[in-house]
Write a protein that holds these residues in place. Structure first.
Motif, PDB file in Angstrom:
ATOM      1  N   UNK A 291       0.821  -1.204   0.000  1.00 21.21           N
ATOM      2  CA  UNK A 291       0.000   0.000   0.000  1.00 21.21           C
ATOM      3  C   UNK A 291       0.857   1.257   0.000  1.00 21.21           C
ATOM      4  N   UNK A 292       2.020   1.194   0.624  1.00 21.48           N
ATOM      5  CA  UNK A 292       2.853   2.399   0.711  1.00 21.48           C
ATOM      6  C   UNK A 292       3.299   2.861  -0.667  1.00 21.48           C
ATOM      7  N   UNK A 293       3.281   1.945  -1.630  1.00 23.22           N
ATOM      8  CA  UNK A 293       3.609   2.367  -2.988  1.00 23.22           C
ATOM      9  C   UNK A 293       2.360   2.713  -3.786  1.00 23.22           C
ATOM     10  N   UNK A 294       1.318   1.949  -3.545  1.00 22.23           N
ATOM     11  CA  UNK A 294       0.119   2.115  -4.365  1.00 22.23           C
ATOM     12  C   UNK A 294      -0.668   3.362  -3.987  1.00 22.23           C
ATOM     13  N   UNK A 295      -0.812   3.600  -2.699  1.00 21.11           N
ATOM     14  CA  UNK A 295      -1.665   4.717  -2.282  1.00 21.11           C
ATOM     15  C   UNK A 295      -1.127   6.065  -2.773  1.00 21.11           C
ATOM     16  N   UNK A 296       0.155   6.358  -2.608  1.00 22.66           N
ATOM     17  CA  UNK A 296       0.646   7.633  -3.142  1.00 22.66           C
ATOM     18  C   UNK A 296       0.386   7.766  -4.641  1.00 22.66           C
ATOM     19  N   UNK A 297       0.530   6.658  -5.369  1.00 21.42           N
ATOM     20  CA  UNK A 297       0.281   6.722  -6.798  1.00 21.42           C
ATOM     21  C   UNK A 297      -1.166   7.091  -7.076  1.00 21.42           C
ATOM     22  N   UNK A 298      -2.055   6.464  -6.341  1.00 21.17           N
ATOM     23  CA  UNK A 298      -3.476   6.736  -6.565  1.00 21.17           C
ATOM     24  C   UNK A 298      -3.805   8.168  -6.174  1.00 21.17           C
ATOM     25  N   UNK A 299      -3.290   8.565  -5.028  1.00 20.47           N
ATOM     26  CA  UNK A 299      -3.606   9.920  -4.572  1.00 20.47           C
ATOM     27  C   UNK A 299      -3.072  10.962  -5.554  1.00 20.47           C
ATOM     28  N   UNK A 300      -1.912  10.676  -6.110  1.00 16.99           N
ATOM     29  CA  UNK A 300      -1.365  11.576  -7.120  1.00 16.99           C
ATOM     30  C   UNK A 300      -2.358  11.768  -8.255  1.00 16.99           C
ATOM     31  N   UNK A 327      -9.481   4.824  -4.336  1.00 15.59           N
ATOM     32  CA  UNK A 327      -9.024   5.207  -3.004  1.00 15.59           C
ATOM     33  C   UNK A 327     -10.063   4.800  -1.958  1.00 15.59           C
ATOM     34  N   UNK A 328     -11.317   5.098  -2.298  1.00 15.72           N
ATOM     35  CA  UNK A 328     -12.383   4.756  -1.354  1.00 15.72           C
ATOM     36  C   UNK A 328     -12.436   3.249  -1.148  1.00 15.72           C
ATOM     37  N   UNK A 362      -6.940  20.339  -8.314  1.00 13.85           N
ATOM     38  CA  UNK A 362      -6.690  19.679  -7.039  1.00 13.85           C
ATOM     39  C   UNK A 362      -7.939  19.738  -6.156  1.00 13.85           C
ATOM     40  N   UNK A 363      -8.585  20.879  -6.191  1.00 16.38           N
ATOM     41  CA  UNK A 363      -9.799  21.043  -5.397  1.00 16.38           C
ATOM     42  C   UNK A 363     -10.831  19.986  -5.799  1.00 16.38           C
ATOM     43  N   UNK A 364     -10.962  19.862  -7.107  1.00 18.32           N
ATOM     44  CA  UNK A 364     -11.900  18.847  -7.609  1.00 18.32           C
ATOM     45  C   UNK A 364     -11.516  17.468  -7.071  1.00 18.32           C
ATOM     46  N   UNK A 365     -10.247  17.128  -7.166  1.00 19.38           N
ATOM     47  CA  UNK A 365      -9.775  15.827  -6.697  1.00 19.38           C
ATOM     48  C   UNK A 365     -10.073  15.619  -5.228  1.00 19.38           C
TER      49      UNK A 365
END
Lengths: 636, 758
Positions: A291-300, A327-328, A362-365
């Motif tokens: 997850x430490x690799x996947x989550x940052x990618x998704x959040x990006x 993400x959810x 970003x706001x939209x995201x």
């Protein structure tokens, strides 16, 4: 501990009230307390005795569940006439009722209208017993084929990753010992195990086949051929033996996102997110470690300022939506009290949302990411911000033209806010919906919100109207993302998880990959529920021929007004207009595992979008409950 | 019911045939005469050897009187002659024992017997109705045929009456805790041994309280001490805790068993002396009485056993086996293979194979035959049990077998077998039994919907024989007549056999693949023809569900076992059983023939495995140690060892010759329904409800036991806890419990089970 349980067992005796109730049911009005007690003791003993005998039949029947048949056989042993009529295979639907100071469990027997039974189409003929052979092991090694369970179960992947030392310790697990005594053994199995266990997971090597597979899959995933990509993603989502490649995939994705965000390569980002989705769909993988690799990618992909080269034309919004859903989903699956993913993610989103300098993208995201986390999050974090955001949007819309990009951004944020907030407000806010009130509460967005809320309420009312006896719960909609970069069509209106109520007689066999007997699912299945405004509802059997519109056959079977009778499975790959519906009829169309091409159905004029409460886009998986067809398959 | 009524008749008939006839009547099995098959009476065997001599004699006398009363004078003569009893002896015994004098006729006979069973009850002036049945009840373990008489209505009151007097109910707790304190205070080495007393004492004291209507005291007693009992008695305690009234005791089979059979304990002399001294000092007559009456303490000289030694052997419903029971000689060796001329062209490659060699050299067969007899002193005589003659087709099959066995893969820890899994789809939890033919060409499945289905797992389809009319037209002299009689129109991959009226719990193919047996909940065993796919015979005898059935490795005989707690030996051409193996205290759950067909092993819900001699229906081994009902059994191909699997997920390995446990294989987490040794006996495969197939190194397990150990000492063994080392492989199936395992002749492992979609 065992002692406690036993003592409890010892004292289990049927309540005397049940004795009284039973006595009354056979016409004995007043039963003395003493007789009740004596009876209940005797009955309890006999029931225990029969249950113990029934267990024997269960064991010999090689089952883990006691069935009503076992009880019948146990009664037969005691020369007691068996109880007839309890042939339910899975559970006996006892109902509970209380009243007049009494509590009762009873077996609900409904009155059945014979004409109903006559008119319902015959259930499917149960499949005959058949035999299938596969290799469980070849020379001591279990081949990784679909008939066999995944080579390394999730729990073990977990223990391996969390306690890497434990796996090497001999005697801890059955397999663990093999390596200790297997020195010098040339069996491939032993070798494989040793390699797997002795070396830390991070450095272990992939076999040549695995390397080839990895290469093929990653190339297909980011390549140009859509068909190949679909196949590759399917493989990632279902293949049980991927856990060894998981670290590579995870690195591939995180590196890929990093590079492509900088290069603003929207298409590749979408491909990578689809890979993440596929990995998360694979039930055999233990993703927690990566997850430490996947989550940052998704959040990006959710909040990055710029995801594409031409922000004014490209539909990067869809990517944000999709990533937000991912993400959810991962919050739902992986969030625990120790890693706190959900709260950490929420904090991140909120922080940049509160920041005034945040860009519209970003706001939209942020808003999308928060909104996907559920109604509670919307209620506590987004709705209070509505007036602030409204003011900001207003400033862009009404103010001097700064840039087209800002305007598009503001427009998107606005529709996003309206979409997500409307249904929450509809649920929480009491009637009536006064535009002025809304304006006072929510500022600039109030007016539009009000109309959305009214629409949402109407929709909810419509759904309630179609409610029948049984609840069919529809699991989390599966987000799909198609590569349409133009226009706003990709993100559509309501895609909230909804509950559809359908009559219990609905026969729906979901095809699960785990059941080898089922044929592979056809591309799309539709269930059409039809109801008319008039008193008589009709049951439509619609068969969509896959070739042409207009040639579809529609047969209408009249049924009783009260019960909304089902429902049809339409199996078709392509679309076609359904001919001859009555003007007043409404349709609910639920599409089963969707293919990306199925969306055009909407435009074919069959379903006016205003009356379709569930968006076609949300591909819905219907969990098979105990369906009549399944019942008849079981042997009696 | 038929069997019950036939009881005395059979008894009579069986008794007349002398055992000598047996050795002559070997041949001509198809002749359908009773003399050609097994016919010696089980009754000729003396009652279980463990009982003191006096009791033996009393028993015999009682039987004599019973026979006399039923006017079975010839039988009386035979029995008397064989037992060496004089007429006068019998008479005097009867008067001695009855106490009530001769005057009361029938009742007097019975009382004389009862006097030894319930010595203490004689003191109590409670009168009880004594039927002639009750004699039988007491001897049911000894006399199988008489047992049948009484089976339906055991006279409970007599059995239970031993509980009738005794001391002050509230003091029971004091007695028990007094003993508990004593045992806890003794030296460690004795404590483990004496702790064995807890469970039987607890049960008997509880039952005594219940019997005497001290319900509340009983409950308090149970609550206070049930937690102290060993966890493996849980199942019985569950049953016990439901019993709170005297009425409940009647008809509860488990407790009747507890009463009628003495709980057997092995205790070293030192520990026993310690206990005896303690009880006498304290004048704790209550407990002393129970020990005297209801327990059988097998005292041995030597070191007390340790806790783990005791635990490994205990767990059965009636304690451990008496040592005497397992002393009988068992001929566990294999029978000499019949000489068969092998076609010459195969001679070359087969000569390399050492095992196949002696069997096939036609020229040397005489000398080799006698040699092999000498080589295996443990083999029974070739004609100890009359076996069917080999037909031509059998010989062909034997040749096929030898050819195949030359291609057999040598298995071992470094050479594990491949496993082919046959999954039953859409069985909806209805699959209850599976069997493969020895040549692995056919597969049969028994289902809960009363059907039996037969599949061909080779490309060869199943065909029926043509109807009689059509058969007449066929030219009988033609070479391919066997091919011509088959009806090509009926060819299909599977056939369904309808006939049972309840779930089919056991199926077994005959070795020649012409017949199939199935046993069912409806109480019958059915024999099906695999030529016509019709039912040939329904064997009725078990009135209750028949849990398992198994064909003898030589065909003709088969064994069945069921809820009526007996196993029966049948011959296919007799509609009544030839032998009844009675002695289990609960359902007989699985039955297996020894490879030499002279013995039958049965596993039971009473958590014991018993080995029976087919010749005389004697129980020759009682193997205790399982902690749950036994659901699978397998003999090693060399006949020396037995493996048994139970609901507790453990496989136990037994040495048949010594009657001792030699290994314990732990690992399964659920009931083991399938056990099978590889063709060479090197690998043991076990299949379980936990969806796994596990392979164990049986060679290693057998080698590690030093057999000298058991003969020298008193028979306790140290079991090495090496399950993990012996486990060679574990293979998960996809939610498919393993119902059956089978090694093909080339040592490929076949597994079968029904896919469980939940």
């Amino acid at each position: 501990m065992a002692e406690e349980r036993r003592q409890k067992l010892c004292s289990v005796i049927l309540p005397t009230e049940s004795m009284k109730a039973m006595a009354e049911s056979v016409g004995v009005g007043s039963l003395q307390e003493e007789s009740c007690l004596a009876l209940s003791e005797e009955v309890s003993y006999r029931i225990k005795e029969i249950a113990q005998d029934a267990l024997k039949f269960m064991h010999h029947g090689k089952r883990r569940k006691l069935t009503t048949g076992d009880i019948d056989h146990a009664l037969k042993l005691k020369n007691v006439e068996p109880l007839y009529g309890f042939q339910s295979q899975e559970f006996i639907p006892f109902r509970f009722a209380s009243g007049g100071g009494r509590e009762l469990h009873f077996y609900e027997e409904k009155e059945v209208d014979l004409s109903d039974i006559i008119n319902t189409p015959l259930p499917r003929v149960p499949l005959d017993v058949s035999l299938k052979a596969h290799w469980l092991s070849i020379d001591g090694v279990q081949p990784a084929i679909p008939e066999n369970p995944p080579p390394v179960p999730k729990e073990q992947q977990k223990t391996d990753s969390t306690e890497p030392l434990k796996a090497v310790k001999p005697g801890q697990e059955e397999e663990g010992s093999i390596q200790t005594k297997g020195q010098g053994a040339n069996s491939a199995e032993v070798k494989g195990k040793e390699k797997m266990r002795m070396k830390p997971r991070s450095t272990h090597e992939l076999s040549v086949e695995q390397q080839l597979y990895y290469k093929e899959i990653t190339e297909a995933c980011v390549g140009s051929c859509e068909a190949k990509r679909a196949e590759a993603l399917q493989s990632i989502a279902t293949d049980p033996g991927l856990y060894q490649m998981l670290p590579r995939f995870s690195t591939f994705i995180s590196e890929g996102v990093r590079v492509n965000v900088v290069q603003n390569n929207l298409a590749l980002l979408i491909y990578l997110m689809r890979m993440v989705k596929a990995l998360m769909d694979n039930p055999t993988l233990y993703l927690e470690k990566y997850l430490h690799e996947l989550i940052p990618a998704v959040v990006t992909c959710i909040v990055s300022k710029q995801l594409c080269l031409r922000p004014d034309v490209d539909n990067h919004w869809a990517l944000r939506d999709f990533a937000a859903r991912l993400m959810a989903q991962s919050c739902k699956t992986f969030s625990t009290t120790t890693n706190n993913i959900q709260s950490r993610i929420t904090k991140t989103f909120t922080k940049s949302l509160l920041d005034d300098k945040t860009q519209w993208t970003t706001r939209y995201g942020c808003i999308a990411g928060l909104a996907e986390l559920g109604h509670d999050v919307i209620k506590t974090l987004i709705i209070p911000r509505l007036s602030v955001e409204g003011a900001r949007i207003k400033a862009v819309m009404d103010g001097p033209v700064v840039s087209n990009i800002d305007k598009i951004g503001a427009d998107h944020v606005q529709s996003l806010l309206l979409k997500h907030c409307a249904c929450v407000v509809a649920k929480t806010r009491p009637l009536p919906d006064m535009v002025d009130q809304y304006k006072a509460d929510y500022g600039y967005l109030g007016t539009m919100l009000c109309s959305h809320v009214v629409k949402a309420r109407a929709q909810a009312a419509f759904q309630a109207q179609t409610v029948n006896r049984t609840t069919l719960t529809i699991t989390q909609p599966r987000p799909t993302l198609s590569m349409s970069q133009s226009g706003l069509s990709a993100s559509s209106g309501s895609r909230t998880p909804s509950i559809i109520k359908v009559p219990s007689s609905l026969t729906l066999m979901s095809t699960r990959p785990g059941t080898p007997t089922q044929p592979s699912p056809p591309a799309t299945k539709y269930i059409v529920m039809a109801t008319s405004a008039g008193a008589a509802s009709t049951q439509q059997v619609i068969t969509l021929s896959s070739s042409q519109s207009g040639s579809s056959v529609t047969s209408t079977v009249p049924s009783t007004p009260t019960s909304l009778q089902p429902l049809v499975k339409l199996e078709s790959g392509t679309t076609g207009a359904v001919s001859g519906p009555r003007p007043l009829q409404k349709y609910i169309v639920v599409s089963l595992p969707s293919s990306s091409s199925s969306l055009e159905n909407k435009g074919s004029g069959v379903i006016p979008s205003s009356t379709s409460p569930i968006s076609m886009e949300s591909a819905v998986k219907l969990e098979r409950s105990e369906s009549p067809a399944a019942n008849t398959q079981s042997p009696h | 019911m038929a069997a019950v009524q036939d009881g005395p008749m059979e008894l009579d008939a069986e008794k007349e045939a002398k055992p000598e006839i047996l050795s002559d009547g070997t041949s001509n099995l198809s002749g359908n005469t009773a003399s050609g098959t097994l016919s010696s009476s089980p009754l000729t065997a003396a009652p279980a050897g463990g009982a003191p001599k006096m009791e033996d004699q009393q028993t015999l006398i009682a039987v004599l009187q019973f026979l006399k009363r039923n006017k079975l004078s010839e039988s009386v003569e035979i029995l008397r002659r064989e037992a060496g009893l004089g007429e006068h002896q019998e008479g005097s015994q009867a008067t001695d024992g009855s106490g009530g004098g001769k005057g009361d006729g029938d009742g007097g006979d019975a009382n004389s017997l009862l006097s030894r069973v319930s010595i203490t009850s004689a003191a109590a002036p409670q009168s009880m109705p004594v039927k002639s049945d009750c004699i039988i009840n007491i001897f049911r373990c000894d006399l199988p045929f008489m047992f049948m008489l009484s089976e339906d209505q055991p006279d409970v009151s007599v059995v239970l009456s031993a509980y009738s007097q005794q001391g002050d109910p509230p003091l029971y707790q004091v007695y028990y805790s007094g003993l508990k304190n004593f045992i806890e205070s003794v030296l460690d080495c004795h404590r483990a041994e004496l702790s064995q007393l807890f469970y039987p004492l607890f049960v008997h004291m509880y039952l005594e309280l219940v019997y005497n209507n001290h319900e509340t005291e009983a409950k308090a007693f149970f609550d206070k001490f049930s937690g102290d009992q060993e966890c493996y008695y849980q199942d019985d305690l569950h049953i016990l805790c439901g019993l709170t009234k005297k009425e409940h005791l009647k008809g509860n089979e488990v407790l009747l068993d507890f009463r009628t059979s003495r709980f057997v304990l092995h205790i070293s002399r030192d520990s026993y002396q310690l206990l005896k001294r303690h009880l006498q000092e304290r004048h704790n007559n209550q407990i002393w009485n129970i020990i005297q009456e209801h327990l059988y303490i097998d005292i041995f000289d030597g070191m007390p056993r340790s806790k783990s030694q005791i635990d490994s052997m205990s767990g059965s419903l009636a304690g451990e086996a008496k040592r005497e029971v397992n002393k009988a000689k068992v001929f566990y060796g294999l029978l000499k293979e019949p000489e068969i001329e092998v076609p010459l062209d195969d001679e070359d490659d087969e000569a390399e194979n050492e095992e196949g060699k002696p069997k096939k050299k036609k020229t040397k067969k005489d000398s080799l035959g006698s040699k092999s007899k000498k080589q295996d002193p443990n083999a029974p005589q070739q004609n100890r049990i009359p076996l069917p003659e080999l037909k031509d087709s059998d010989k062909l099959d034997k040749i096929m077998y030898m050819k195949e066995s030359t291609k057999r893969i040598r298995l071992g820890p470094e050479n594990l077998p491949s496993i082919c899994f046959y999954t039953f789809l859409n069985a909806f939890q209805g699959l209850t039994a599976v069997d493969f033919t020895d040549d692995s060409s056919l597969l049969a499945g028994g289902f809960a919907d009363s059907t039996v289905r037969v599949w061909s797992v080779t490309p060869k389809k199943l065909r029926k024989v043509k109807s009689a009319g059509e058969l007449n037209v066929i030219e009988k002299e033609s070479d391919d007549v066997l091919e011509r009689i088959m009806d090509e129109k009926t060819a299909s991959e599977s056939k369904i056999l309808h006939g049972h009226s309840g779930p089919v719990y056991g199926v077994s193919f005959s070795p020649d693949r012409n017949y199939l047996l199935s046993s069912s909940e409806d109480g019958t065993v059915r024999l099906w023809s695999l030529q016509t796919f019709t039912c040939l015979v329904g064997y009725k005898g078990h009135n209750y569900p028949v849990w398992d059935t198994h064909f003898s490795p030589f065909g003709y005989y088969f064994v069945s076992g069921g809820h009526d707690r007996v196993a029966r030996l049948w011959a296919t051409d007799h509609y009544q059983p030839l032998r009844i193996f009675a002695g289990h205290l609960a359902d007989v759950t699985c039955t297996r023939f020894h490879p030499n067909s002279n013995y039958v092993a049965t596993g039971s819900t009473d958590r014991t495995v018993r080995l029976w001699d087919v010749l005389n229906a004697n129980c020759v081994r009682i193997l205790t140690g399982h902690k749950g009902p036994i659901h699978s059994l397998a003999f090693s191909p060399n006949g020396k060892f037995l493996a048994s699997g139970s609901t507790d997920g453990r496989v136990l390995l037994w040495d048949i010759g010594h009657g001792l446990m030699i290994g314990e294989l732990k690992g399964h987490t659920d009931t083991i329904y399938a056990l099978k040794f590889s063709r060479d006996g090197e690998i043991l495969a076990s299949g379980s409800m936990d969806n796994t197939v596990r392979l164990w190194d049986s060679m290693k397990a057998f080698d590690e036991v030093e057999t000298d150990d058991f003969t020298a000492t008193t028979g306790h063994i140290h079991l090495p806890d090496n399950s993990q080392e012996l486990l060679l492989g574990m293979y998960h199936s996809k939610s498919t419990p393993v119902t059956h395992l089978h090694f093909t002749r080339r040592n490929l492992l076949l597994a079968a089970g029904a896919y469980n979609s939940q």
